[in-house]
Structure formats: C-alpha cells, structure tokens
Design an enzyme around this catalytic site. Sequence first.
Site, mmCIF file in Angstrom:
data_model
loop_
_atom_site.group_PDB
_atom_site.id
_atom_site.type_symbol
_atom_site.label_atom_id
_atom_site.label_comp_id
_atom_site.label_asym_id
_atom_site.label_seq_id
_atom_site.Cartn_x
_atom_site.Cartn_y
_atom_site.Cartn_z
ATOM 1 N N ASP A 62 0.860 -1.189 0.000
ATOM 2 C CA ASP A 62 0.000 0.000 0.000
ATOM 3 C C ASP A 62 0.898 1.241 0.000
ATOM 4 O O ASP A 62 2.108 1.130 0.163
ATOM 5 C CB ASP A 62 -0.933 0.017 1.226
ATOM 6 C CG ASP A 62 -0.185 -0.257 2.522
ATOM 7 O OD1 ASP A 62 0.974 0.189 2.657
ATOM 8 O OD2 ASP A 62 -0.761 -0.915 3.405
ATOM 9 N N ASP A 64 1.576 4.977 1.643
ATOM 10 C CA ASP A 64 1.288 5.876 2.757
ATOM 11 C C ASP A 64 1.848 7.256 2.453
ATOM 12 O O ASP A 64 2.950 7.380 1.932
ATOM 13 C CB ASP A 64 1.919 5.344 4.051
ATOM 14 C CG ASP A 64 1.407 3.956 4.405
ATOM 15 O OD1 ASP A 64 0.181 3.789 4.508
ATOM 16 O OD2 ASP A 64 2.232 3.033 4.547
ATOM 17 N N ASP A 141 8.896 4.049 13.471
ATOM 18 C CA ASP A 141 9.527 2.945 14.198
ATOM 19 C C ASP A 141 10.978 2.674 13.776
ATOM 20 O O ASP A 141 11.907 2.898 14.540
ATOM 21 C CB ASP A 141 8.648 1.681 14.159
ATOM 22 C CG ASP A 141 8.126 1.329 12.770
ATOM 23 O OD1 ASP A 141 8.535 1.981 11.793
ATOM 24 O OD2 ASP A 141 7.318 0.372 12.662
HETATM 25 P P1 ATP Z 1 3.609 -2.667 5.253
HETATM 26 O O1 ATP Z 1 2.578 -1.683 4.743
HETATM 27 O O2 ATP Z 1 4.416 -3.312 4.206
HETATM 28 O O3 ATP Z 1 3.064 -3.603 6.250
HETATM 29 P P2 ATP Z 1 4.660 -0.305 6.526
HETATM 30 O O4 ATP Z 1 6.010 -0.004 7.094
HETATM 31 O O5 ATP Z 1 4.172 0.576 5.433
HETATM 32 O O6 ATP Z 1 4.703 -1.811 6.083
HETATM 33 P P3 ATP Z 1 2.298 0.533 7.876
HETATM 34 O O7 ATP Z 1 1.588 -0.119 9.003
HETATM 35 O O8 ATP Z 1 1.612 0.704 6.594
HETATM 36 O O9 ATP Z 1 3.631 -0.311 7.704
HETATM 37 O O10 ATP Z 1 2.810 1.928 8.426
HETATM 38 C C1 ATP Z 1 3.339 2.957 7.595
HETATM 39 C C2 ATP Z 1 4.460 3.650 8.314
HETATM 40 O O11 ATP Z 1 3.960 4.263 9.511
HETATM 41 C C3 ATP Z 1 5.606 2.776 8.784
HETATM 42 O O12 ATP Z 1 6.540 2.548 7.785
HETATM 43 C C4 ATP Z 1 6.184 3.593 9.921
HETATM 44 O O13 ATP Z 1 6.962 4.648 9.454
HETATM 45 C C5 ATP Z 1 4.929 4.170 10.557
HETATM 46 N N1 ATP Z 1 4.389 3.283 11.595
HETATM 47 C C6 ATP Z 1 3.434 2.339 11.474
HETATM 48 N N2 ATP Z 1 3.192 1.715 12.623
HETATM 49 C C7 ATP Z 1 4.006 2.265 13.524
HETATM 50 C C8 ATP Z 1 4.236 2.061 14.918
HETATM 51 N N3 ATP Z 1 3.560 1.143 15.594
HETATM 52 N N4 ATP Z 1 5.153 2.849 15.523
HETATM 53 C C9 ATP Z 1 5.838 3.787 14.839
HETATM 54 N N5 ATP Z 1 5.673 4.014 13.538
HETATM 55 C C10 ATP Z 1 4.796 3.260 12.879
HETATM 56 MG MG MG Z 2 2.242 0.555 4.530
#
Ligand code: ATP
Ligand code: MG
Length: 438
Positions: A62, A64, A141
Amino acid sequence: MVTENNKGNSVRVYSRSEHNISRSQISENALKVLYRLKKSGYEAYLVGGCVRDLLLGFEPKDFDVATDASPEEVRNVFRNCRLIGRRFRLAHVHFGREIIEVATFRSSESGNDDDQRVHKDGRLLRDNVFGNIEEDVIRRDFTVNALYYNIRDFSVVDFIGGMEDHSAGVLKLIGDPVTRYKEDPVRMLRAVRFSVKLGFSLDPSCEKPLFELAPLLAAIPAARLYDEALKLFLSGKGLQTFEMLRHYGLFSILFPQSDQCLEIEDHDFPRIFIARALENSDQRISEGKSVTPYFLLSAFLWESVQSLAKDKERQGEEEGVAYQYAASEVLSIQVKSISLPKRITQSMREVWMLQLRFNRRVGVKPYRLLSHPRFRAAYDFLLLRSETGGAEEELAAWWTKFQDASEAEQKKMTRPPRKKKKKVMARKVDSTNNSANG
Ligand code: ATP
Ligand code: MG
C-alpha cells in the site's frame, strides 16, 4: 547531497539519479493525492513501507502519505475521504478498492490529555499531537521506514540514516529501543515481520530487549492484534515468522494455548502439524492460490481442542458434544489475546467438527459431507492431519478417492458392510432343525 537543518541535524537528500525509485512504480492514486495536497499548498511525501519496498524493487502493499495538513484539512481537500482511528488519527482517501492512507506529521512534544496519552507502563495510548517533518521522523519505528519520497523533485529525504541501514539490510529502531518497544509493544511484532519479509537482520540493540519485553504484548487490545496476526502469518513466509516469534517468546503471548501444546510435544506431533500448516499456506501463496485465515487458525488451535475434547470424552461425554464444548472453550480463551471475527470462529468450528464426520463413510452421510460449503477446507485439514500422523492415512486416501469416483464406484464405497455369511448359515441350520422338530 547533505544539508543541515535549523536544528543542526544533517539531512541527506538522495536525488533522482542516486536511487532507483521511478514515478511509474507509484500508484496513480497515490500520485493524485500527493499532487492535490501540493496544489492546495501543503507538503506531501510518500513514506514508510512503500519507499522501503520500492528501493528493494518490491511492489508495495500500500502507499502511505505524510503531510503537514491536519486530518480535517485533508478531508477538505478530498471528497472521497474518511477520518479514522482514535489512538492515531488518520485520513483515508478512497479510490474504489484502493485506499491511500494520509497521516499528518506527528510531533515528539507531549500534548494535552486529549491529544496524547501515556499509560504508566510507557505505552502511548494516543498520539495525535501534530508537528513538522523532522519531528515526524522520530515518531516512526525503524530507520528504514522513515524515508520520505518528495514528489517535487523525485528525491528521497533521509533525516536519520535510513538509507545506509537499508543498504546494509539492517532494521534499527529510531531512538532508545526499550523505550520505543514500551511505547508500542506491537513494534516487536513489526520487527519480526519486517526482518522476515525483507530478509534484513535485527540490529543487536533491537534484538536483545525482545526476550525480556515480549510479555508487554499482552497489554495490547485484542482487536488490534487480529490484523497484525494476519499480516504475520499470511505474508507468504509464515513458517519462518512462526519460528522467529517462538524464538523471542512472542508466539506464546499471541497463542498461549497453542504454545502450551508445543511445549508438550508428543512424538513431535503438534509442532510438525502447525509447521506443516504454515508451510502449506506459504506454498499456496507462492503459487498465487488463495489462503483463508480460518484454516491456519484452526490448525493452530486443533491440538488444544482435541486434548480438551478427549478429557471430556473420558468424563463420559458423547464425542460431538465434547468437541463442541472444547471448541467453545478454546475459542473463548483465544479471543482474549486476539479477537477473531464471528465469521472466522464459525468457520474454524466447522473445520473442526467436520473432522469427526469424516469417520462416517456409509450410506448418504459421505454425500452430504461432500456438498458441505466447508468440505474443501476440512478435507485439506484432514490431509494435513494424516501427513503428520494425526489421522489414518487410509481415511484420507478414502476421501481422496471418493471425490473423484464415478457414481457406481461411490455407491460401492458407501455400501454398508455385508453381513457375515457364517451367521446366515447358522440361522439356516437352526430353521431347518426347527421345522424338522415341528
Ligand atoms: P507494510 O505496509 O508493508 O506492512 P509499513 O512499514 O508501510 O509496512 P504501515 O503499518 O503501513 O507499515 O505503516 C506505515 C508507516 O507508519 C511505517 O513505515 C512507519 O513509518 C509508521 N508506523 C506504522 N506503525 C508504527 C508504529 N507502531 N510505531 C511507529 N511508527 C509506525
Ligand atoms: Mg504501509
């Protein structure tokens, strides 16, 4: 290019020629959101998993977006927009089935009780104090998740050394790992998930605290963990994820009953069963086939259901009733850790209960079972059980044969066993004797 910001921190800007992300790999809808926000006078960047994955040449799950517009301002820019989340307020911009998640830059400053709340155990219960991009960086994170793709000049902006960690294949938490895990224990699951998905190693500073802090996961609301659990096990690398979660003591918090069964291995049986179920689902994903969460979840809890049902049977309960009781009991304990939607628990129950019906192979019953909507899943489950010593191979083979058999063959297979000839003979002799006597 390295520049300094007004706080004296260095910012590295990787120009278009210094990275491999091309605009053509970015979803049209994500681009629309970025351009619209920019045209409305806001800052807007792609951030997080999409930048990280594009740098690796993976197709992002996805997209963001991070912006300086508040959630309400984002809603004013887009008609197709909904605000979601209390703990972490976000805007979702909808384009048919695709959702672009737009998050306002978070601040590291503490806010009033309405916007930011911290539990006494260090958990951040609410994180809605807004700030600028530099503050936003340190709320994220891992360093590799804090890279910002700038649509203005197609550069990648790195405030924290994420690009170097990315090249080195290392996952490193931003800030003090213990504090960051305590703030949000789900980050421990994310550490495992990303490590497996990306093939990155965990920096020792982030790996060491896991063993000790794993129990903190128990404080996370069960509803939040359902989505996390699906991401962990249905990623296509479920088996590796399972092994790693077990290693750090995280699996036992998510599935306490399954973990207990794994501790009392019987001829290696339960361990092999769960591992085989995961292997099977990883294989299906790699072949582009569909996987259902209820199948894996049924496998995780099957051993617990069986052992409880057997106890009940020993106490004199009828088999079907014993299994119904055990299913309810096991599910009611499981949903305390991970809440499961009703449709999922219903399907899990069906898969379990159908296992009993496989033993009935005479008359119309096998035909009825064949037309049950959960037959396929239950049959796959039976195959797994037989492969790992939990069901007779002959039983599984019978059902394999029965499905493809011709009508005549099926009839033969389901015919009641013939009465033994010997008895008939004996009766004949009797009746002859009787008539002779009479
Ligand atoms: P994927 O979408 O592939 O699962 P992602 O890293 O994009 O991985 P998301 O849950 O979509 O994960 O979150 C987008 C972004 O928001 C992360 O890359 C991170 O920068 C931030 N983020 C998400 N969850 C957290 C958290 N629990 N603590 C801190 N930052 C977070
Ligand atoms: Mg994501």
